[in-house]
Scaffold this motif. Structure first.
Motif, mmCIF file in Angstrom:
data_model
loop_
_atom_site.group_PDB
_atom_site.id
_atom_site.type_symbol
_atom_site.label_atom_id
_atom_site.label_comp_id
_atom_site.label_asym_id
_atom_site.label_seq_id
_atom_site.Cartn_x
_atom_site.Cartn_y
_atom_site.Cartn_z
ATOM 1 N N LEU A 4 14.873 -3.911 -0.168
ATOM 2 C CA LEU A 4 15.409 -2.140 0.201
ATOM 3 C C LEU A 4 14.565 -1.503 1.564
ATOM 4 O O LEU A 4 13.455 -1.622 1.503
ATOM 5 C CB LEU A 4 14.587 -2.383 -1.506
ATOM 6 C CG LEU A 4 14.718 -2.881 -2.899
ATOM 7 C CD1 LEU A 4 14.373 -2.293 -3.722
ATOM 8 C CD2 LEU A 4 15.880 -2.323 -2.542
ATOM 9 N N THR A 5 14.722 -1.142 1.745
ATOM 10 C CA THR A 5 13.766 -0.207 3.220
ATOM 11 C C THR A 5 13.472 1.286 1.693
ATOM 12 O O THR A 5 14.415 1.979 1.121
ATOM 13 C CB THR A 5 15.015 0.281 3.985
ATOM 14 O OG1 THR A 5 15.549 -1.263 4.324
ATOM 15 C CG2 THR A 5 14.244 1.042 4.873
ATOM 16 N N ILE A 6 12.121 1.559 1.645
ATOM 17 C CA ILE A 6 12.138 2.898 1.603
ATOM 18 C C ILE A 6 11.044 3.863 2.301
ATOM 19 O O ILE A 6 10.257 3.299 3.400
ATOM 20 C CB ILE A 6 11.206 2.512 -0.012
ATOM 21 C CG1 ILE A 6 11.789 1.583 -1.072
ATOM 22 C CG2 ILE A 6 10.486 3.502 -0.282
ATOM 23 C CD1 ILE A 6 11.154 1.349 -2.544
ATOM 24 N N HIS A 7 11.437 4.798 2.333
ATOM 25 C CA HIS A 7 10.726 5.795 3.522
ATOM 26 C C HIS A 7 10.158 6.950 2.670
ATOM 27 O O HIS A 7 10.674 7.983 2.201
ATOM 28 C CB HIS A 7 11.976 6.922 4.262
ATOM 29 C CG HIS A 7 13.004 5.647 5.238
ATOM 30 N ND1 HIS A 7 12.371 4.658 5.991
ATOM 31 C CD2 HIS A 7 14.144 4.819 4.486
ATOM 32 C CE1 HIS A 7 13.345 4.782 6.592
ATOM 33 N NE2 HIS A 7 14.030 3.915 5.211
ATOM 34 N N LEU A 21 4.076 -1.216 -6.138
ATOM 35 C CA LEU A 21 4.584 -2.709 -6.300
ATOM 36 C C LEU A 21 3.343 -3.701 -6.111
ATOM 37 O O LEU A 21 3.649 -4.747 -6.696
ATOM 38 C CB LEU A 21 5.358 -2.924 -4.510
ATOM 39 C CG LEU A 21 6.945 -2.244 -4.039
ATOM 40 C CD1 LEU A 21 6.924 -1.571 -2.839
ATOM 41 C CD2 LEU A 21 7.827 -2.793 -4.544
ATOM 42 N N ASP A 22 2.725 -3.631 -5.906
ATOM 43 C CA ASP A 22 1.195 -4.481 -6.258
ATOM 44 C C ASP A 22 0.868 -4.841 -7.676
ATOM 45 O O ASP A 22 0.758 -6.013 -8.226
ATOM 46 C CB ASP A 22 -0.332 -3.814 -5.594
ATOM 47 C CG ASP A 22 -0.421 -3.748 -4.203
ATOM 48 O OD1 ASP A 22 0.720 -4.783 -3.663
ATOM 49 O OD2 ASP A 22 -0.295 -2.918 -4.243
ATOM 50 N N GLY A 23 1.216 -3.601 -8.441
ATOM 51 C CA GLY A 23 1.557 -3.489 -9.715
ATOM 52 C C GLY A 23 2.386 -4.496 -10.564
ATOM 53 O O GLY A 23 2.217 -5.465 -11.602
ATOM 54 N N PHE A 24 3.236 -4.831 -9.996
ATOM 55 C CA PHE A 24 4.800 -5.698 -10.206
ATOM 56 C C PHE A 24 4.120 -6.637 -9.529
ATOM 57 O O PHE A 24 5.657 -7.684 -9.411
ATOM 58 C CB PHE A 24 5.844 -4.546 -10.156
ATOM 59 C CG PHE A 24 6.476 -4.010 -11.450
ATOM 60 C CD1 PHE A 24 6.682 -4.598 -12.677
ATOM 61 C CD2 PHE A 24 6.525 -2.379 -10.760
ATOM 62 C CE1 PHE A 24 7.006 -3.363 -13.655
ATOM 63 C CE2 PHE A 24 6.099 -1.033 -11.951
ATOM 64 C CZ PHE A 24 6.997 -2.149 -13.410
ATOM 65 N N ALA A 25 3.332 -7.361 -8.801
ATOM 66 C CA ALA A 25 3.007 -8.317 -8.115
ATOM 67 C C ALA A 25 4.822 -8.379 -6.809
ATOM 68 O O ALA A 25 4.995 -9.715 -6.640
ATOM 69 C CB ALA A 25 2.966 -9.650 -8.662
ATOM 70 N N VAL A 26 5.003 -7.123 -6.675
ATOM 71 C CA VAL A 26 5.907 -7.709 -5.517
ATOM 72 C C VAL A 26 6.244 -7.514 -3.944
ATOM 73 O O VAL A 26 4.961 -6.917 -4.174
ATOM 74 C CB VAL A 26 7.180 -5.973 -6.021
ATOM 75 C CG1 VAL A 26 8.492 -6.032 -4.117
ATOM 76 C CG2 VAL A 26 7.594 -5.986 -6.915
#
Length: 70
Positions: A4-7, A21-26
């Protein structure tokens, strides 16, 4: 898995996304933006500043779209 590319539109959105993202360990990677990349070396910075100054002074070459691929 997909990539995924997020802007994010601003720093607040970027911070929120990183927190999620850190919370879901992604795992994610942050790439520098184009300006940051271009200014990463002194030689690039000098060349870019010179080009910007030339453009501001009108010292540019204009090529018609029809002549671009000749």
């Amino acid at each position: 898995m997909s990539i995924l590319t997020i802007h994010p539109k601003d720093e607040a959105q970027e911070t929120a996304l990183k927190t999620i993202l850190d919370g879901f360990a992604v795992r994610y990677e942050i790439e520098p933006d184009e300006t940051e990349y271009l200014m990463s070396s002194k030689a690039n910075e000098i060349a870019l500043d010179k080009s910007i100054k030339q453009a501001e002074e009108g010292d540019v070459v204009k090529i018609a779209l029809d002549d671009l691929w000749k």
